[in-house]
Design a protein around this motif. Structure first.
Motif, mmCIF file in Angstrom:
data_model
loop_
_atom_site.group_PDB
_atom_site.id
_atom_site.type_symbol
_atom_site.label_atom_id
_atom_site.label_comp_id
_atom_site.label_asym_id
_atom_site.label_seq_id
_atom_site.Cartn_x
_atom_site.Cartn_y
_atom_site.Cartn_z
ATOM 1 N N GLY A 146 -11.321 -8.223 41.779
ATOM 2 C CA GLY A 146 -10.957 -8.893 40.541
ATOM 3 C C GLY A 146 -11.713 -8.292 39.389
ATOM 4 O O GLY A 146 -12.948 -8.243 39.404
ATOM 5 N N GLY A 147 -10.986 -7.790 38.406
ATOM 6 C CA GLY A 147 -11.641 -7.146 37.267
ATOM 7 C C GLY A 147 -10.644 -6.479 36.363
ATOM 8 O O GLY A 147 -9.550 -6.994 36.126
ATOM 9 N N SER A 148 -10.984 -5.294 35.894
ATOM 10 C CA SER A 148 -10.129 -4.558 34.965
ATOM 11 C C SER A 148 -9.715 -3.228 35.574
ATOM 12 O O SER A 148 -10.239 -2.810 36.611
ATOM 13 N N TYR A 155 7.750 -0.451 31.477
ATOM 14 C CA TYR A 155 7.847 -1.504 30.460
ATOM 15 C C TYR A 155 6.923 -1.204 29.276
ATOM 16 O O TYR A 155 7.236 -1.513 28.127
ATOM 17 N N GLN A 156 5.806 -0.586 29.557
ATOM 18 C CA GLN A 156 4.899 -0.152 28.493
ATOM 19 C C GLN A 156 5.584 0.853 27.574
ATOM 20 O O GLN A 156 5.431 0.807 26.351
ATOM 21 N N SER A 157 6.381 1.759 28.159
ATOM 22 C CA SER A 157 7.084 2.767 27.354
ATOM 23 C C SER A 157 8.160 2.151 26.467
ATOM 24 O O SER A 157 8.607 2.787 25.506
ATOM 25 N N LEU A 158 8.554 0.916 26.776
ATOM 26 C CA LEU A 158 9.550 0.222 25.964
ATOM 27 C C LEU A 158 8.914 -0.605 24.856
ATOM 28 O O LEU A 158 9.608 -1.321 24.132
ATOM 29 N N GLY A 159 7.587 -0.515 24.738
ATOM 30 C CA GLY A 159 6.889 -1.230 23.673
ATOM 31 C C GLY A 159 6.204 -2.505 24.116
ATOM 32 O O GLY A 159 5.629 -3.219 23.293
ATOM 33 N N MET A 160 6.223 -2.811 25.415
ATOM 34 C CA MET A 160 5.553 -4.002 25.908
ATOM 35 C C MET A 160 4.078 -3.710 26.192
ATOM 36 O O MET A 160 3.707 -2.564 26.438
ATOM 37 N N LYS A 161 3.270 -4.743 26.166
ATOM 38 C CA LYS A 161 1.842 -4.605 26.479
ATOM 39 C C LYS A 161 1.597 -5.160 27.883
ATOM 40 O O LYS A 161 1.978 -6.291 28.188
ATOM 41 N N VAL A 162 0.945 -4.359 28.720
ATOM 42 C CA VAL A 162 0.628 -4.769 30.081
ATOM 43 C C VAL A 162 -0.678 -5.560 30.059
ATOM 44 O O VAL A 162 -1.740 -5.015 29.761
ATOM 45 N N ILE A 213 -3.752 4.444 37.590
ATOM 46 C CA ILE A 213 -4.519 3.575 36.697
ATOM 47 C C ILE A 213 -4.503 4.134 35.278
ATOM 48 O O ILE A 213 -4.413 3.392 34.295
ATOM 49 N N ASP A 214 -4.562 5.449 35.160
ATOM 50 C CA ASP A 214 -4.620 6.079 33.841
ATOM 51 C C ASP A 214 -3.322 5.932 33.060
ATOM 52 O O ASP A 214 -3.291 6.184 31.847
ATOM 53 N N ASP A 215 -2.237 5.538 33.726
ATOM 54 C CA ASP A 215 -0.969 5.337 33.021
ATOM 55 C C ASP A 215 -0.937 4.022 32.247
ATOM 56 O O ASP A 215 -0.048 3.806 31.423
ATOM 57 N N ILE A 216 -1.883 3.140 32.511
ATOM 58 C CA ILE A 216 -1.938 1.868 31.797
ATOM 59 C C ILE A 216 -2.762 2.058 30.525
ATOM 60 O O ILE A 216 -3.925 2.455 30.583
ATOM 61 N N ASP A 217 -2.159 1.769 29.384
ATOM 62 C CA ASP A 217 -2.801 2.045 28.102
ATOM 63 C C ASP A 217 -4.101 1.272 27.903
ATOM 64 O O ASP A 217 -5.067 1.796 27.337
ATOM 65 N N ASP A 218 -4.113 0.027 28.337
ATOM 66 C CA ASP A 218 -5.290 -0.812 28.126
ATOM 67 C C ASP A 218 -6.209 -0.747 29.348
ATOM 68 O O ASP A 218 -5.891 -1.300 30.402
ATOM 69 N N PRO A 219 -7.367 -0.085 29.241
ATOM 70 C CA PRO A 219 -8.269 0.019 30.399
ATOM 71 C C PRO A 219 -8.856 -1.326 30.815
ATOM 72 O O PRO A 219 -9.380 -1.455 31.917
ATOM 73 N N GLU A 220 -8.748 -2.337 29.935
ATOM 74 C CA GLU A 220 -9.286 -3.663 30.262
ATOM 75 C C GLU A 220 -8.209 -4.614 30.760
ATOM 76 O O GLU A 220 -8.465 -5.816 30.915
#
Length: 512
Positions: A32-34, A377-384, A400-407
């Protein structure tokens, strides 16, 4: 990550059962974390030692193993265990028959028998019941294969099903396949996939080693046409969550490159499975599902493999095609195909981007599937906002690096809905994309949901990207259903539970 990559070699087939995933790969089922802390923990190798003080629930290895073998044509499955271990077979009978119709296979029912072990058998053993079931299956159904799913109870009491199979060798026309999927041996439910493929590799795939196999072009009587077909043949390895639409779409793309595509092993005949080694390339769309199988096929036949990514969304479909094309030296053809398909899909997605832009999403399910879905979904403008993989291993680390928000939150958990619901109650995403079974819980929070996969829809390739966007936009245009469910149906948790730390239950190794 391979792209034809790391040479996974094994020496496990001499054993009766596949090794557990604890032994075989770097993986964790409790975290459990980021995103950033998960990547750090995986890099240091400490997350694999994490565990839970209490497990609310999880999957069954027997169910996953049977999900593979019960699809084979003209096969009888014998479930060796108490009666409850067969309950899942009733629920899958309908879609199994539907799949056979779609794939133009013989439309037959799933045939399964059960040894129905009771208290007396736990004391005296259940081998006699299993012997009777095998002989009955042979005489009554005349199958090409009889698969024995060995559940927890016979594993605990020590029933030696392999010795029984050796005893019956030569007395049966069917191939008898032992599948050791005793769930108490591993905390990773995906070990069930390895258990199924261990039996398949030992008993169903013709044991011709790579040093004994001759090049088709060098064999007497082999024509240039046969050699050409072999050199262009791809095994597209399907999984239980692959829809028929997915198989059609991925086959379409590979055939556009001039390749011959064989979709297997699910719903294949025993004869087709026995010739799995006769291909130039094995293409996996799910590393969690296939790595044990393709590693052994490489070792036995010298067949290269792609275990690069799951072709969901534009970016990952492009990456998947380029990896396959590079093997066959079809890079130019692939770039032409990608350019044409991308131009069309980008135009088709524009209306959905207007609905989805700025919205938030949480994705839960199998590791490679959720990371590729989240990236799309991130590429469509959504935030994960977060992800919940059932387990996490080295194959998914680059994603993991494909997710824009590391947190962005990561909750690695097989099952554990109470844990996930606390996370979701705080994040409150606009949309939840989840594995079968999770959506009912999440809807009671008032969060709109859409399924991560389904046998009736298309999710992969370019047409799958369109369907994913269309479904998400449709859910968000009218959220009344989820709101009304939340207003009238309560979840079984007290307010104090939602105020607690959802990861307190995880015993985490310090990342020093």
């Amino acid at each position: 990550m391979s792209k034809l990559t790391e040479n996974l070699t094994y020496d496990y087939l001499a054993a009766e059962a596949a090794p557990t995933r604890e032994e075989r790969i770097e993986a964790t089922y409790a975290f459990g974390g980021s995103c950033s802390s998960l990547k750090l923990g995986m890099g240091k190798g400490c997350t694999k030692y994490n565990c839970r003080k209490f497990a609310q629930g999880g999957g069954c290895q027997l169910t996953l193993a049977l999900g593979i073998v019960r699809t084979f044509q003209n096969t009888v499955v014998i479930i060796h265990g108490p009666l409850g271990c067969a309950s899942n077979n009733l629920g899958v009978a309908g879609y199994s028959k539907t799949f056979r119709v779609l794939k133009h296979k013989p439309v037959t029912d799933n045939i399964w028998l059960h040894t129905n072990l009771d208290e007396n058998d736990v004391i005296s053993g259940g081998i006699d019941k299993l012997r009777e079931a095998i002989v009955y299956a042979e005489q009554e159904y005349r199958p090409d294969a009889i698969v024995i799913g060995n559940s927890c109870v016979p594993g605990i009491i020590g029933d030696d099903i392999d010795a029984l199979i050796d005893e019956l060798d030569g007395q049966l026309s069917a191939r008898v396949v032992p599948v050791h999927c005793e769930g108490f041996k591993s905390k990773f439910v995906a070990t069930g996939y390895d258990s199924a493929y261990h039996g398949v590799l030992k008993k169903l795939i013709d044991p011709v080693r790579k040093d004994e196999k001759t090049n088709p072009g060098d064999s007497a009587g082999t024509t240039a046409v046969e050699q050409y077909i072999h050199n262009k043949t791809v095994n597209l390895l399907n999984v239980g969550s692959t829809s028929y639409g997915d198989e059609v779409e991925l086959s379409r793309l590979l055939k556009a490159l001039g390749l011959t595509v064989r979709v297997m092993p699910l719903y294949a005949s025993i004869e087709e499975i026995s010739r799995m080694g006769e291909a130039a390339l094995n293409v996996s769309i799910c590393a969690t599902h296939d790595d044990y199988l393709i590693g052994h096929l490489k070792e036995r036949f010298g067949t290269e493999y792609i275990i690069d990514t799951l072709p969901i969304g534009i970016k990952n479909t492009n990456q998947w095609l380029r990896a396959i094309a590079a093997f066959f030296k079809l890079e130019n053809e692939a770039e032409e195909l990608i350019a044409m398909e991308t131009l069309q899909i980008e135009a088709a997605l524009e209306p959905f981007k207007k609905v989805l832009n700025g919205k938030t999403v949480f994705v839960g399910g199998g590791e490679t599937r959720i990371f590729t879905t989240a990236e799309f979904y991130q590429s469509l403008g959504m935030k994960v906002l977060g992800l919940k993989p059932h387990n996490f291993d080295r194959f998914a680390v680059p994603m993991i690096d494909d997710i824009d928000d590391p947190e962005a939150v990561v909750d690695v958990a097989p099952g554990q809905p109470a844990e996930e619901l606390v996370v979701l109650s705080r994040l409150r995403p606009d949309l939840y994309v989840g594995h079968t079974g999770a959506n009912a819980w999440v809807t009671k929070l008032g969060i709109p949901t859409t399924p991560l996969f389904g046998q009736s829809f298309n999710y992969m390739g370019y047409s799958g990207a369109f369907e994913l966007a269309r479904k998400a936009a449709r859910r968000l245009q009218n959220t009344a259903f989820a709101k009304k469910i939340a207003a009238n149906v309560a979840l079984p948790f007290r307010p104090e539970w939602y105020a607690s730390n959802p990861f307190d239950n995880i015993k985490e190794v310090q990342q020093g």
